[in-house]
Each structure stands twice: as structure tokens, then as C-alpha cells.
Design a protein around this motif. Structure first.
Motif, short mmCIF file in Angstrom:
data_model
loop_
_atom_site.label_atom_id
_atom_site.label_comp_id
_atom_site.label_asym_id
_atom_site.label_seq_id
_atom_site.Cartn_x
_atom_site.Cartn_y
_atom_site.Cartn_z
N GLY A 68 49.53 45.12 34.24
CA GLY A 68 50.62 44.28 35.34
C GLY A 68 50.13 44.29 36.73
N PHE A 69 48.83 44.58 37.06
CA PHE A 69 48.40 44.81 38.45
C PHE A 69 48.55 43.31 39.14
CE2 PHE A 69 45.68 47.92 36.74
CZ PHE A 69 46.08 49.03 37.50
N ASP A 70 48.79 43.21 40.26
CA ASP A 70 49.21 42.21 40.89
C ASP A 70 48.20 41.89 42.16
OD1 ASP A 70 50.17 43.98 42.87
OD2 ASP A 70 52.13 43.04 42.68
N ALA A 71 47.32 42.76 42.39
CA ALA A 71 46.27 42.93 43.47
C ALA A 71 44.95 43.76 43.10
CB ALA A 71 46.77 43.25 44.87
N LEU A 72 43.81 43.24 43.44
CA LEU A 72 42.55 43.92 43.06
C LEU A 72 41.79 43.58 44.13
CD1 LEU A 72 41.87 42.10 39.48
CD2 LEU A 72 43.28 44.26 39.96
N LEU A 73 41.13 44.78 44.52
CA LEU A 73 40.14 45.01 45.48
C LEU A 73 38.83 45.55 44.76
CD1 LEU A 73 39.25 45.13 48.54
CD2 LEU A 73 39.83 47.49 48.38
N ILE A 94 46.16 32.38 39.91
CA ILE A 94 45.51 32.98 41.12
C ILE A 94 45.73 32.15 42.14
CG2 ILE A 94 43.24 34.10 42.14
CD1 ILE A 94 42.51 34.60 39.21
N PRO A 95 46.38 32.46 43.24
CA PRO A 95 46.88 33.97 43.40
C PRO A 95 48.37 34.28 43.21
CG PRO A 95 46.94 32.78 45.68
CD PRO A 95 46.51 31.58 44.37
N GLU A 96 48.82 33.26 42.64
CA GLU A 96 50.51 33.27 42.20
C GLU A 96 50.58 34.62 41.56
OE1 GLU A 96 49.43 29.18 43.16
OE2 GLU A 96 48.68 30.66 41.65
N GLU A 97 49.90 34.99 40.53
CA GLU A 97 50.40 35.98 39.70
C GLU A 97 49.48 37.32 40.05
OE1 GLU A 97 51.55 34.11 35.52
OE2 GLU A 97 49.49 34.41 35.78
N ILE A 98 48.38 37.05 40.59
CA ILE A 98 47.22 38.11 40.95
C ILE A 98 46.33 37.64 42.07
CG2 ILE A 98 45.71 37.49 39.19
CD1 ILE A 98 45.29 40.72 38.85
N SER A 99 46.38 38.61 42.97
CA SER A 99 45.47 38.25 44.36
C SER A 99 43.98 39.10 44.09
CB SER A 99 46.16 38.75 45.39
OG SER A 99 47.30 37.88 45.81
N ILE A 148 29.31 56.02 63.41
CA ILE A 148 29.84 55.25 64.14
C ILE A 148 30.51 54.26 63.17
CG2 ILE A 148 29.10 52.97 65.47
CD1 ILE A 148 26.60 54.22 66.40
N ALA A 149 31.56 54.06 63.48
CA ALA A 149 32.51 53.28 62.66
C ALA A 149 32.45 51.78 63.12
CB ALA A 149 34.05 53.47 62.74
N VAL A 150 32.26 50.83 62.13
CA VAL A 150 31.93 49.55 62.34
C VAL A 150 33.00 48.88 61.72
CG1 VAL A 150 30.13 47.41 61.80
CG2 VAL A 150 29.36 49.63 62.10
N PRO A 151 33.52 48.08 62.59
CA PRO A 151 34.85 47.38 62.39
C PRO A 151 34.64 46.09 60.90
CG PRO A 151 34.24 46.67 64.28
CD PRO A 151 33.42 47.80 63.97
N THR A 152 35.43 45.96 60.13
CA THR A 152 35.16 44.96 59.18
C THR A 152 36.25 44.11 59.32
OG1 THR A 152 36.60 45.91 57.43
CG2 THR A 152 34.15 46.35 57.38
N ARG A 153 36.20 42.91 58.44
CA ARG A 153 37.46 41.87 58.79
C ARG A 153 37.71 41.25 57.40
NH1 ARG A 153 36.29 36.22 60.23
NH2 ARG A 153 34.12 36.28 60.10
N LEU A 154 38.92 41.01 57.24
CA LEU A 154 39.41 40.45 55.86
C LEU A 154 39.59 38.77 56.12
CD1 LEU A 154 40.57 40.08 53.14
CD2 LEU A 154 43.01 40.60 54.09
N ILE A 155 38.58 38.05 55.38
CA ILE A 155 38.60 36.65 55.37
C ILE A 155 39.54 36.12 54.06
CG2 ILE A 155 37.43 34.75 55.11
CD1 ILE A 155 34.94 36.48 56.41
N LYS A 156 40.69 35.71 54.41
CA LYS A 156 41.63 35.18 53.49
C LYS A 156 41.04 33.72 53.21
CE LYS A 156 45.61 37.90 55.25
NZ LYS A 156 46.85 38.01 55.86
N ARG A 157 41.00 33.68 51.70
CA ARG A 157 40.78 32.33 51.23
C ARG A 157 42.01 31.99 50.06
NH1 ARG A 157 34.96 34.17 51.50
NH2 ARG A 157 34.36 33.11 53.52
N GLU A 158 41.44 31.29 49.16
CA GLU A 158 42.54 31.06 48.21
C GLU A 158 42.75 32.04 46.91
OE1 GLU A 158 39.71 27.44 46.90
OE2 GLU A 158 41.08 26.27 48.02
N THR A 159 42.31 33.29 47.03
CA THR A 159 42.56 34.04 45.80
C THR A 159 43.49 35.30 46.21
OG1 THR A 159 40.80 35.67 46.39
CG2 THR A 159 40.64 33.94 44.64
N THR A 160 44.04 34.92 47.60
CA THR A 160 44.93 35.92 48.22
C THR A 160 46.25 34.92 48.44
OG1 THR A 160 43.85 35.98 50.18
CG2 THR A 160 43.88 37.78 48.75
N GLN A 161 47.62 35.57 48.44
CA GLN A 161 48.80 34.86 48.70
C GLN A 161 48.95 34.85 50.15
OE1 GLN A 161 52.67 35.34 46.67
NE2 GLN A 161 51.37 35.87 44.71
#
Length: 163
Positions: A68-73, A94-99, A148-161
Motif C-alpha cells: 500500500g505504498f503511496d509514494a516512491l523515491l 499515477i499519480p492519483e494512487e501512487i507518486s 561541500i554540500a551541493v543543492p539539488t532540486r525537485l522537478i515536479k512533473r506528471e508522476t507526483t500529485q
């Protein structure tokens, strides 16, 4: 519940670099989702034929559905798209039931439907940091080791609510 799926095996991997990467990813996941150690899935290496890889992702899709996972990384964008395909074959919305979120920001993420959300690793800044650290070491071989920490960023597309 959220699942972190690491594709390159377990912490017991023989590669020191892979070990550090896995350890760091797991530490960040647990800092964001305390107490969710059971939601870290160490998957086998993805060597072998495409059919063997498809069977691995089919098994993961079964596990994800059963638990019953609803999100996967996922470890990378290839894994994100492969699992997305297997979940869609099983009728998951996707993404309604699982991102799903991959990592790498590979160009092919926008060429598929649904377009995969991803974490952009900021390779330009990463390369600058590597050069900076290498030059420091060349100038002074006894300089202290630093990170050195390098910042990342989330790019939201169609697989996440959208939230």
C-alpha cells in the motif's frame, strides 16, 4: 507510506563509493521520515537482460501494491520509469494512487507519459565543487578533508500529485 528503493544492493556492497552514497541517501530519508527503516528496500543489482530487469520491477510493483505504498523515491530515472510502467500494467493510477520520483533529471523523463518527476543533481555545481576541492589538495596536500554540500532540486512533473 513512502518507500525509498536503492537499486545497487545493500549497505554490504563492496564498492566504498557506492557504500557512502547509499549510507548518505538512507540517512537523509530517515531524517525526513523518522522511524521508517522498514520502508527502505535494498534491491539487487540491475545486471542481466532487459527481461530479467523487467521481472525485478514486476516483483517490486507487486510488493508496492501489496504494502500500500503511496509514494516512491527511486535510485534513478531509469528505475522510476521502469517501475512506473509496471505499476501502470497493474492498473495503478499515477499519480492519483501512487507518486514516483526518480533521480538524475535525465532528458528522457519528459519524453514519456506520464512525465517522470525527478531530483536534479545539479551536476554543474557538483563539478565546480570537485574542481575546487581538487585544486585545494593540489595547492596543499595536507589541507584538511572537507565536504561541500551541493543543492539539488525537485522537478515536479506528471508522476507526483500537486499538494
Amino acid at each position: 507510506p513512502v518507500l525509498l528503493a536503492d537499486i545497487y544492493g545493500s549497505i554490504g556492497t563492496s564498492s566504498p563509493a557506492a557504500y557512502d552514497t547509499l549510507r548518505a541517501r538512507r540517512a537523509v530519508f530517515l531524517s525526513l521520515f523518522p522511524g521508517m527503516e522498514a520502508n527502505i528496500l535494498a534491491l539487487p543489482s540491475l545486471s542481466g537482460t532487459m527481461e530479467e530487469k523487467r521481472r525485478i520491477f514486476a516483483s517490486i510493483a507487486e510488493l508496492v501494491t501489496a504494502r500500500g505504498f503511496d509514494a516512491l523515491l527511486l535510485q534513478n530515472d531509469f528505475c522510476g520509469l521502469s517501475l512506473c510502467s509496471e505499476l501502470l500494467r497493474r492498473g495503478k493510477k499515477i499519480p492519483e494512487e501512487i507518486s514516483l520520483i526518480g533521480q538524475d533529471n535525465a532528458e528522457f523523463c519528459t519524453c514519456v507519459y506520464p512525465a517522470l518527476s525527478t531530483i536534479d543533481p545539479n551536476l554543474e555545481s557538483f563539478a565546480e565543487a570537485v574542481v575546487e576541492l581538487a585544486l585545494e589538495r593540489i595547492r596543499d596536500s595536507k589541507s584538511p578533508v572537507r565536504t561541500i554540500a551541493v543543492p539539488t532540486r525537485l522537478i515536479k512533473r506528471e508522476t507526483t500529485q500537486k499538494i
